[in-house]
Design a protein around this motif. Structure first.
Motif, PDB file in Angstrom:
ATOM      1  N   ALA B 138       0.665  -1.169   0.058  1.00 24.99           N
ATOM      2  CA  ALA B 138      -0.005  -0.091   0.001  1.00 24.99           C
ATOM      3  C   ALA B 138       0.985   1.303   0.025  1.00 24.99           C
ATOM      4  CB  ALA B 138      -0.985   0.175   1.149  1.00 24.99           C
ATOM      5  N   ALA B 139       1.987   1.259   0.865  1.00 25.68           N
ATOM      6  CA  ALA B 139       2.773   2.424   1.043  1.00 25.68           C
ATOM      7  C   ALA B 139       3.594   2.862  -0.378  1.00 25.68           C
ATOM      8  CB  ALA B 139       3.780   2.191   1.849  1.00 25.68           C
ATOM      9  N   VAL B 140       3.992   1.721  -0.996  1.00 23.15           N
ATOM     10  CA  VAL B 140       4.703   1.895  -2.270  1.00 23.15           C
ATOM     11  C   VAL B 140       3.742   2.361  -3.314  1.00 23.15           C
ATOM     12  CG1 VAL B 140       5.848   0.839  -4.272  1.00 23.15           C
ATOM     13  CG2 VAL B 140       6.564   0.342  -1.848  1.00 23.15           C
ATOM     14  N   THR B 141       2.534   2.003  -3.467  1.00 20.05           N
ATOM     15  CA  THR B 141       1.434   2.252  -4.299  1.00 20.05           C
ATOM     16  C   THR B 141       1.188   3.623  -3.995  1.00 20.05           C
ATOM     17  OG1 THR B 141       0.687  -0.019  -4.560  1.00 20.05           O
ATOM     18  CG2 THR B 141      -0.663   1.907  -5.128  1.00 20.05           C
ATOM     19  N   GLU B 148       1.818  11.949  -0.073  1.00 25.57           N
ATOM     20  CA  GLU B 148       2.502  11.411   1.238  1.00 25.57           C
ATOM     21  C   GLU B 148       2.284  10.432   2.013  1.00 25.57           C
ATOM     22  OE1 GLU B 148       3.788  14.364   5.319  1.00 25.57           O
ATOM     23  OE2 GLU B 148       2.667  15.298   3.457  1.00 25.57           O
ATOM     24  N   VAL B 149       3.118   9.520   2.640  1.00 30.55           N
ATOM     25  CA  VAL B 149       2.715   8.321   3.275  1.00 30.55           C
ATOM     26  C   VAL B 149       3.273   8.389   4.739  1.00 30.55           C
ATOM     27  CG1 VAL B 149       2.973   5.986   3.429  1.00 30.55           C
ATOM     28  CG2 VAL B 149       2.503   7.038   1.214  1.00 30.55           C
ATOM     29  N   GLU B 150       2.531   8.214   5.864  1.00 33.42           N
ATOM     30  CA  GLU B 150       2.974   7.899   7.187  1.00 33.42           C
ATOM     31  C   GLU B 150       2.610   6.462   7.340  1.00 33.42           C
ATOM     32  OE1 GLU B 150       3.741  10.018   9.935  1.00 33.42           O
ATOM     33  OE2 GLU B 150       4.284  11.718   8.744  1.00 33.42           O
ATOM     34  N   ARG B 151       3.833   5.918   7.953  1.00 34.05           N
ATOM     35  CA  ARG B 151       3.515   4.446   8.430  1.00 34.05           C
ATOM     36  C   ARG B 151       3.459   4.415   9.753  1.00 34.05           C
ATOM     37  NH1 ARG B 151       6.936   4.769   4.017  1.00 34.05           N
ATOM     38  NH2 ARG B 151       7.037   2.811   2.557  1.00 34.05           N
ATOM     39  N   ARG B 162      -0.703   1.547  22.461  1.00 31.09           N
ATOM     40  CA  ARG B 162       0.318   1.707  21.372  1.00 31.09           C
ATOM     41  C   ARG B 162      -0.441   2.527  20.348  1.00 31.09           C
ATOM     42  NH1 ARG B 162       2.696  -4.141  20.361  1.00 31.09           N
ATOM     43  NH2 ARG B 162       3.361  -4.731  22.759  1.00 31.09           N
ATOM     44  N   LEU B 163      -1.595   2.170  19.859  1.00 31.40           N
ATOM     45  CA  LEU B 163      -2.486   2.896  18.961  1.00 31.40           C
ATOM     46  C   LEU B 163      -2.831   4.383  19.410  1.00 31.40           C
ATOM     47  CD1 LEU B 163      -4.140   2.852  16.336  1.00 31.40           C
ATOM     48  CD2 LEU B 163      -6.041   2.192  17.710  1.00 31.40           C
ATOM     49  N   PHE B 164      -2.961   4.529  20.781  1.00 33.75           N
ATOM     50  CA  PHE B 164      -3.405   5.955  21.320  1.00 33.75           C
ATOM     51  C   PHE B 164      -2.228   6.917  21.331  1.00 33.75           C
ATOM     52  CE2 PHE B 164      -7.373   4.117  23.806  1.00 33.75           C
ATOM     53  CZ  PHE B 164      -7.809   4.009  22.791  1.00 33.75           C
ATOM     54  N   GLY B 165      -0.877   6.220  21.356  1.00 31.63           N
ATOM     55  CA  GLY B 165       0.367   7.017  21.280  1.00 31.63           C
ATOM     56  C   GLY B 165       0.619   7.625  20.081  1.00 31.63           C
ATOM     57  N   GLU B 166      -0.274   7.243  19.053  1.00 30.76           N
ATOM     58  CA  GLU B 166       0.071   7.719  17.668  1.00 30.76           C
ATOM     59  C   GLU B 166      -1.080   8.594  17.272  1.00 30.76           C
ATOM     60  OE1 GLU B 166       2.833   7.494  16.224  1.00 30.76           O
ATOM     61  OE2 GLU B 166       4.113   5.907  17.132  1.00 30.76           O
ATOM     62  N   MET B 167      -2.365   8.839  18.108  1.00 35.60           N
ATOM     63  CA  MET B 167      -3.423   9.547  17.314  1.00 35.60           C
ATOM     64  C   MET B 167      -2.847  10.492  17.014  1.00 35.60           C
ATOM     65  SD  MET B 167      -5.913   7.469  17.523  1.00 35.60           S
ATOM     66  CE  MET B 167      -6.879   8.515  16.826  1.00 35.60           C
ATOM     67  N   ASP B 168      -1.910  11.536  17.333  1.00 30.30           N
ATOM     68  CA  ASP B 168      -1.786  13.008  16.697  1.00 30.30           C
ATOM     69  C   ASP B 168      -1.165  12.685  15.235  1.00 30.30           C
ATOM     70  OD1 ASP B 168      -2.336  13.968  19.023  1.00 30.30           O
ATOM     71  OD2 ASP B 168      -0.197  14.672  19.526  1.00 30.30           O
ATOM     72  N   ARG B 169      -0.510  11.639  15.002  1.00 28.37           N
ATOM     73  CA  ARG B 169      -0.148  11.563  13.482  1.00 28.37           C
ATOM     74  C   ARG B 169      -1.350  10.992  12.807  1.00 28.37           C
ATOM     75  NH1 ARG B 169       4.389   7.296  13.656  1.00 28.37           N
ATOM     76  NH2 ARG B 169       4.548   7.616  11.335  1.00 28.37           N
ATOM     77  N   ILE B 170      -2.042  10.179  13.459  1.00 26.52           N
ATOM     78  CA  ILE B 170      -3.282   9.327  12.693  1.00 26.52           C
ATOM     79  C   ILE B 170      -4.141  10.470  12.328  1.00 26.52           C
ATOM     80  CG2 ILE B 170      -5.097   7.718  12.826  1.00 26.52           C
ATOM     81  CD1 ILE B 170      -3.243   6.101  14.770  1.00 26.52           C
ATOM     82  N   SER B 171      -4.419  11.397  13.228  1.00 21.95           N
ATOM     83  CA  SER B 171      -5.473  12.194  12.970  1.00 21.95           C
ATOM     84  C   SER B 171      -5.220  13.464  11.961  1.00 21.95           C
ATOM     85  CB  SER B 171      -6.102  12.950  14.367  1.00 21.95           C
ATOM     86  OG  SER B 171      -5.019  13.453  14.724  1.00 21.95           O
ATOM     87  N   ARG B 172      -3.993  13.553  11.571  1.00 21.74           N
ATOM     88  CA  ARG B 172      -3.697  14.276  10.251  1.00 21.74           C
ATOM     89  C   ARG B 172      -3.953  13.761   9.236  1.00 21.74           C
ATOM     90  NH1 ARG B 172       0.783  16.020  13.996  1.00 21.74           N
ATOM     91  NH2 ARG B 172       2.074  14.474  12.928  1.00 21.74           N
ATOM     92  N   ALA B 173      -4.395  12.428   8.894  1.00 21.88           N
ATOM     93  CA  ALA B 173      -4.527  11.809   7.702  1.00 21.88           C
ATOM     94  C   ALA B 173      -5.713  12.414   6.836  1.00 21.88           C
ATOM     95  CB  ALA B 173      -4.925  10.324   7.842  1.00 21.88           C
ATOM     96  N   GLY B 174      -5.401  12.120   5.694  1.00 18.36           N
ATOM     97  CA  GLY B 174      -6.610  12.671   4.478  1.00 18.36           C
ATOM     98  C   GLY B 174      -7.285  11.358   4.717  1.00 18.36           C
ATOM     99  N   VAL B 175      -6.684  10.284   4.446  1.00 16.10           N
ATOM    100  CA  VAL B 175      -7.173   8.832   4.462  1.00 16.10           C
ATOM    101  C   VAL B 175      -6.613   7.938   5.235  1.00 16.10           C
ATOM    102  CG1 VAL B 175      -8.138   6.905   2.823  1.00 16.10           C
ATOM    103  CG2 VAL B 175      -8.216   9.157   1.993  1.00 16.10           C
TER     104      VAL B 175
END
Lengths: 250, 250, 250, 250, 250, 250, 250, 250
Positions: B138-141, B148-151, B162-175
């Motif tokens: 998915a990332a390569v595609t 722009e891709v965030e892993r 672990r998921l909650f610790g990344e909510m800032d990055r996740i909530s900036r997503a377009g999709v």
């Protein structure tokens, strides 16, 4: 509660404006209200930007009415899906101001004007006449979530010229919802013709080896055209909700 | 061939600039090129706005190489998915200039600079370490399609902090693309926390009653959170292609 | 008949206190009583430590009544599960002293005070409002088997802050029963947060690709969190019975 | 981070012992360490009371070794499950001090003496000789989690006197794990004879209509005896982990 | 028409006793009678040695009655299976002399005394009370086919001492029919204890993951005991017919 | 619109007989008529050579009536399939001139004399009495499409001499339709005896492991005889339509 | 230990010939021998009247050899089924006197002359050439269990005259075993022609929608002919064992 | 042996030209030849009008060679399908004159000139490059059975203009074979555009939820276009054989 609010709360603790126990309470829970059998999430509208939705299936009329009455205390519109005519009648006798649409099996409580939030129309395709109830569930939902909706019905692939005759309308879509039962081939064909996201909705329309929509579901998951994603069988609501998120203005 | 081009062609017939037989030929087919075993669609880039993609699975190295060679005559980037290391080696010996990424099992022919087309980052979540190859497809595609891709990897629901610790990055997503095998619960939790479209990708990671990804697929189709759509098992490419369509600037 | 009783019986044969034929009879069968269509096991209470339970489904009202009447001759409490309102009405007209709970679909014959046997509360979680009947079957059963019960309902993973707001109550549990339909993700999340056994109960709540609870069942069997075991779809009784065995004081 | 720690942290903010930003950081994430492809949860041992476990299946030897090396920096024992002989060899060459048991397909890093935590032995039954690898995965896990283990193998229901000959040992169990493939009837019979929790583990042993363990799985989910819960096909580890939670001293 | 009859017919052709066209006619068809919607096979009793059987399911009362009336012209007994109470009532009003047994859902036309043809009793086991209707279909069939029948009901494996208490009666059987729903374990246990053929009949008794009898069917097909064969779900008739063939005196 | 018509249209544009906009309109769509919920394809009769067919299942009586009324404006016969007696009654009250056949569940609007188009009779076999409704749907359809039809019913393989007695009629067929439920073996046997195409129609007749026709469907797909093709479960219409195409005179 | 032996043992206790502890031991277990990974049941030959059988599949060569060596100490013949050529080679190097038949995948240890126990030949039918290995497993087993065996191969229903050409041999059978893959129709046809028990063995021969033998299995379970029972896919051994029980002289 | 031959034989018996026993022998069996493991049906060519076909899958090279050698004694062409390259090599070393085509996996023994028997070309469509091997199996078969074959490959519905560009060739077909994997939508689209029989061949091309061709198979069985019949997954041979029967001149 976002990072900024959290920083402010901690600042208030430091300065003494907020006590430790009160901060503790605020930190522990996001606000919701408990009815015993259902928790109403008044913050959901903020978090998701859309009204609360009640899945009517599996709930008794009394439960739906109780949830609705409590929601009336807050503001915003409410959508109830998968409501049988009998249930709808009972709920409407218990709660005022509800609009019932038997074709889409929805109840709507409309208290705020719907504000247009979509970038472009959401086009809803239905392969056959029997797929229309699911398509209408999507149409009612998408409208309530602030989208212009275009209905293009009875355009199944067995008479593919019907679909081609509507390509002008279809290609103006922001998002396309393609509803089909039986062999579920409509999204594959549409997906190859447009460059917009296509949400495929399999329906339980069919008999024999359609297995209540499994044939259509599998076909859609295996669609060789790109840009297609799939929701549950008969899930017109889910397709429209996802479409609204995709179509929302920044 | 759109309505405008059609109108122009008919005008040319009327004025005699184009002969009837020539117009007939133009009308009958949209342009493609025939290799015998595969038809290359040079107009696809225009119609879809993205490069041609070759599904490597089920094709022999010689077939992939022949398609690639013919494509090199046209312009644009090319992506080959689901290529085993053996096949990748053979194809690269036959066609120059290919980049091979064994983790995502892709071959890329990059001849044009990738132009950023996305409104916001596409965030790709992977529940476990074993789900990473699908996430990387998915990332390569998504990258190749101008995003722009965030892993955000190893954030399965069994360790939800672990998921909650990344909510800032996740909530900036377009999709958001959420990749998970086993019980496939990640999209349900994420879908309840964000107001962006979530594309759920079930993987074949698991054993026993995971049935090669069926358990995760069913869980995702039945996700009680809204805004979730689903693609085929292990279909990282399809998720990214759909995400790119959703994320594309007007 | 355990090793000690057997030794005593053989001793009695040796000493002549018991005749060979009588010993033979004792050895051949453990005691039960034959109603023709059902054998009542009066020793079950001793062997298992709990009252007899009748699975009401598939039995006619007359059969349930006959079994109950015979049991009244012995002592102890009796639980009948999966009783429709119609059947419950007929059985109660035939046998006195039964309590009927339509939500959990149970009939209870309570003749002895319930003695608390559990080490800690059994906490019963229900993901959605429609899952409550199964959760209540578990609650009624666990209570009758001598446990304190805590109900925590409508805490599905799509609104995960609701679950987190109840973590204090949940973490006091001796055993947790997590009831969920649709995608069945609740046990995975709970199992990652607590260090107590979690019994997952899939329900038939859902539609389309939930396939009557298969989606939830598979998700629970594939839960990536540890400490989770699973029972049959809608089997609230079975979950509570197992939980009571796990929670029982030495 | 539990309620007490949270209260203390807020107190420290109030008193100025901890700055707002530092508290913010502490509040946002529970501690874990990021390897890129895997997040190691050093707090898991505290939260669950057991060592970290790595599911070896689907991970490459290099990934397993990297996780193990990082864990060696922390304290405690580590268990790797579902490791093929080839993978085990490679990992052992990369990380010292690992014990490999090919029958149970486990790797164990034992740095602390195992402390007995169980109230009574965990008895592990295997129906046939071919079920032993799964039973041994359970045995190794249960032992590592601080339990005394009793193995009772080849006691399938087709020769039921074999099972009866072992009832004395079986009835001393705190928890029983019953491992069986083919028709999976062992837990039903055992569950009717004992008053202890029985965890049923279906195995993929069989052919034809066993469908890789589905027959046994379904039989166990439908067991008519009470007190039985089920885990995934071949999931000896999961059964033992749950058994250890059930069997743990208060 | 067997070899001997064929030889005789050809001899008659040779000697002129039978004309070519008449022989042709005799050779082309074995005798049956055509009702338009059903062909009655009067030779069946000779060929199979048993009365004609009508599968009632899927036939309308008028069709059953018409077939029965035609059969009354010939001799012998007739069995109609899978008849609902409504259908039975209508058929009995149309055709005289029928006995209806609602428990086994059979109609019997008894015109000849049943001649005992079995070598030993056919023992019919039923695991639970809800399995009795299927067991009774087997019992009625086996009796009509000339067998002594022993019923041993409510002997499921969860209370295995009940089964052991009946081993004397069971071991006198010529053939054993074991009827069970849910986990379907009864034939496995019985098959390991006796040296007679065991015909396993799965029933649709159960719920959830019993999937209408699939769980029991699969368990029986995978029974690890030898000497067990299986019939269709709920097929009490088929089990008894096969048992009668196995039990028939030479 | 075929190649010749297209050439003519372009010629008309060139010569000015047709304007550009009008040609544009003609090119864009093949003619159909829009009822909102259903598009009627008046050109279908030309394209396929057969009358329009309405799948009644899933359509409400009012919808069927509206489609029929609109079709009456055009010429040709109309067939409605899968109509329940209730629906048939309502539609016939709304639209005149319809013939209803309850056995085949069809409604027919016959306005033109049926012209014989078949090269040879279509022979329709039904294995059992309960398969006749599906066979009759095929018979009514094949007749309406211009074929002579031969019915050969109750010739299942359990009494194979019945089938052999009809081989003369069967071998005169242009196409054979073999309708069977339960084990679905009839097409295999017939396919080995004739050199004509055999269309196999599985029916949902059966119980237990017939799974609503899956057993028969799978058997037919795996038929070891050559020349057999298969349609959906209970799809008598589809079999007859395909048979009519195969049987049609050049 | 039967009723008579039990009575004698109790008499011995009474008379003092047997001590209480010794009687206790005798009563507790029927005799078997424990190898650690497998329990050998020396009484099985008495109880069932047939030699011990080892299912080779899933056992390692060393395990099979160890079981065989221990059995050599007792008397009687031994059959090992489902042995690959590699395993067979290793076992034969470890244990002397074994005969290996690669077609049926069996190993046989023959130390006693086989005593004829069958009333009539067991006729084994195979539909196609690819079904022969399963048929031969049945043939080897039936022979070893004391039966005369008749092989009738390649008589599938697509060329039904082949079957009819063998009806004389088939009708002399005591029991018929019908082995077939693909559509599995052979037992249905045979069951309609004979009045002997037919044991149907589905095989995994086929491809695509045969699903590894499921198609044949379902067809056989739904066979409309009477007198048919079914065993697991590819279970030639099980069919022959059951056939031997049915065919055994009183 | 048809009616006329039978009449002649009976006449010969009457006149004494043929003895009773000899007639008996002739009547009992249609001629075939027994190889022990396979019966060769020399009359098949007469009965079906086509050469013998050997399904290579599941047969060992030696068996195929033996059947071929025996067939060489008779006349006519022979086709072996589903032959791996290894098997093909071994068989060709054993039997001379065979042509091997690795793409279609066929071996052909061509001794007679193929006589054109078809009324019109058989057009074979393949949706994707990976479907070509199955399409080629159909092409080789159809050619050998006396048909002109047109190949139209890589015309899947995701690029539907490719299909439309070939409509002229397609519409000249006598019968159309449409080969497709993944979502299997090609036959639905083609069936709506032509008035010729369409035989749909699902292939196992795809991954994840294609389940080895089940998705395509179900889609084709549920095709909403009329005139479509279906064969087994990957069964190119079967499609071509049925097509040849449909296409055969009277």
């Amino acid at each position: 509660m976002n990072r900024e609010q959290l920083r402010r709360l901690l600042g208030d603790v430091r300065s003494g404006r907020t006590g430790v126990d009160r901060a503790l309470e605020k930190l522990r829970v996001l606000p919701y209200e408990d009815l015993g059998f259902a928790r109403i999430d008044h913050h959901r509208q903020l978090r998701k930007g859309f009204p609360e939705v009640i899945l009517g299936e599996g709930k008794r009329p009394g439960q739906i009415a109780a949830i609705l009455r409590r929601m009336k205390a807050a503001s915003g519109n409410v959508l109830v899906t998968r409501v049988s005519p009998e249930t709808a009648g009972k709920v409407r006798r218990a709660v005022r101001g509800l609009r019932h649409d038997p074709l889409s099996r929805t109840l709507v409580l409309l208290r705020e004007k719907i504000r247009l939030q979509g970038r472009a129309p959401i086009v809803i395709l239905a392969a056959g006449t029997s797929d229309i109830p699911v398509a209408e569930e999507a149409a009612v939902t998408a409208t309530l979530l602030g989208n212009e909706v275009e209905r293009v019905y009875d355009v199944g692939v067995a008479g593919i010229h019907r679909l081609f005759g509507e390509m002008d309308r279809i290609s103006r879509a922001g998002v396309i919802i393609a509803v089909a039962g039986m062999e579920g081939a409509l999204p594959s064909v549409v997906g190859g013709l447009v460059d917009r996201p296509v949400i495929a909705v399999p329906t339980s329309v069919g008999y024999g080896a359609s297995f209540g929509g499994i044939a259509a579901l599998l076909a859609m998951l295996n669609a060789c055209a790109s840009g297609i994603t799939v929701v549950n069988i008969d899930n017109g609501f889910g397709a429209a909700f996802a479409a609204a998120l995709m179509n929302r203005k920044a």
